[in-house]
Write a protein that holds these residues in place. Sequence first.
Motif, mmCIF file in Angstrom:
data_model
loop_
_atom_site.group_PDB
_atom_site.id
_atom_site.type_symbol
_atom_site.label_atom_id
_atom_site.label_comp_id
_atom_site.label_asym_id
_atom_site.label_seq_id
_atom_site.Cartn_x
_atom_site.Cartn_y
_atom_site.Cartn_z
ATOM 1 N N ILE A 189 57.653 41.815 23.996
ATOM 2 C CA ILE A 189 56.552 40.979 23.491
ATOM 3 C C ILE A 189 56.594 39.633 24.196
ATOM 4 N N GLN A 190 57.789 39.044 24.275
ATOM 5 C CA GLN A 190 57.933 37.740 24.931
ATOM 6 C C GLN A 190 57.521 37.804 26.399
ATOM 7 N N LYS A 191 57.890 38.871 27.082
ATOM 8 C CA LYS A 191 57.520 39.016 28.496
ATOM 9 C C LYS A 191 56.015 39.185 28.660
ATOM 10 N N ASN A 192 55.401 39.947 27.770
ATOM 11 C CA ASN A 192 53.945 40.110 27.825
ATOM 12 C C ASN A 192 53.245 38.776 27.571
ATOM 13 N N ARG A 193 53.743 38.036 26.585
ATOM 14 C CA ARG A 193 53.168 36.720 26.298
ATOM 15 C C ARG A 193 53.361 35.772 27.468
ATOM 16 N N PHE A 194 54.541 35.818 28.067
ATOM 17 C CA PHE A 194 54.804 34.964 29.227
ATOM 18 C C PHE A 194 53.772 35.238 30.320
ATOM 19 N N ALA A 195 53.525 36.512 30.611
ATOM 20 C CA ALA A 195 52.570 36.866 31.668
ATOM 21 C C ALA A 195 51.152 36.445 31.293
ATOM 22 N N ALA A 196 50.754 36.727 30.064
ATOM 23 C CA ALA A 196 49.380 36.450 29.638
ATOM 24 C C ALA A 196 49.131 34.964 29.374
ATOM 25 N N GLU A 197 50.173 34.223 29.028
ATOM 26 C CA GLU A 197 49.994 32.816 28.695
ATOM 27 C C GLU A 197 50.521 31.879 29.781
ATOM 28 N N ARG A 198 51.804 31.981 30.085
ATOM 29 C CA ARG A 198 52.420 31.022 31.016
ATOM 30 C C ARG A 198 51.991 31.257 32.454
ATOM 31 N N VAL A 199 51.981 32.521 32.880
ATOM 32 C CA VAL A 199 51.515 32.798 34.248
ATOM 33 C C VAL A 199 50.051 32.387 34.358
ATOM 34 N N HIS A 200 49.276 32.753 33.361
ATOM 35 C CA HIS A 200 47.861 32.378 33.382
ATOM 36 C C HIS A 200 47.705 30.861 33.433
ATOM 37 N N ALA A 201 48.435 30.132 32.605
ATOM 38 C CA ALA A 201 48.347 28.666 32.599
ATOM 39 C C ALA A 201 48.761 28.072 33.945
ATOM 40 N N PHE A 202 49.742 28.700 34.592
ATOM 41 C CA PHE A 202 50.214 28.196 35.887
ATOM 42 C C PHE A 202 49.157 28.389 36.978
ATOM 43 N N ILE A 203 48.507 29.550 36.999
ATOM 44 C CA ILE A 203 47.536 29.817 38.066
ATOM 45 C C ILE A 203 46.148 29.270 37.746
ATOM 46 N N ARG A 204 45.878 28.976 36.481
ATOM 47 C CA ARG A 204 44.532 28.553 36.059
ATOM 48 C C ARG A 204 43.991 27.388 36.877
#
Length: 172
Positions: A76-91
């Motif tokens: 769950i944490q890894k999925n959230r990291f990808a959907a939230e943190r990776v997204h926030a980084f590339i946004r």
Amino acid sequence: MAEAPAPADTSADPSVDDARRLAGRAKRAAPLLAELSQEQIDRIVDAMAAAVRPRAEEFARMAVEETGFGVVADKIQKNRFAAERVHAFIRPMRTVGVVGRRDDIKVTEIAEPFGVVAGIVPSTNPTSTAIYKILIAIKARCPIVISPHPSAARCITAVAEVMAMAAYEAGA
């Protein structure tokens, strides 16, 4: 010195036919993605991330059940990291048009998509890997063909389908 093995005959292999078909579709989609504006790409990527964010737990459970690997809470944490943190980084990244200028050396950087991405997704972190690979490929305006590990094909396909529908609904 040993002779190299003869190439395998793949003429009747349905998976090879599928790969060729998908790569062809992706190649035809490439010029369409290349023409999208920064605003259009951002809207599509935002929609894809938003579509998988609330399903982080569902996808984690699917991955653990299908592969037998890992702990649901960790996935769950890894999925959230990808959907939230990776997204926030590339946004905030610009991936269309002029993305940098160095007037001192007279260099202008212009973003151009580089082509079809082959996204090989492992069985160990299948859903989070699919999420971030799809997000970064589309952010770069590159179509992506996902190659799921056979023991995680169902959960990887579920992620890809949710993201594809969100992208489509956002204008892809």
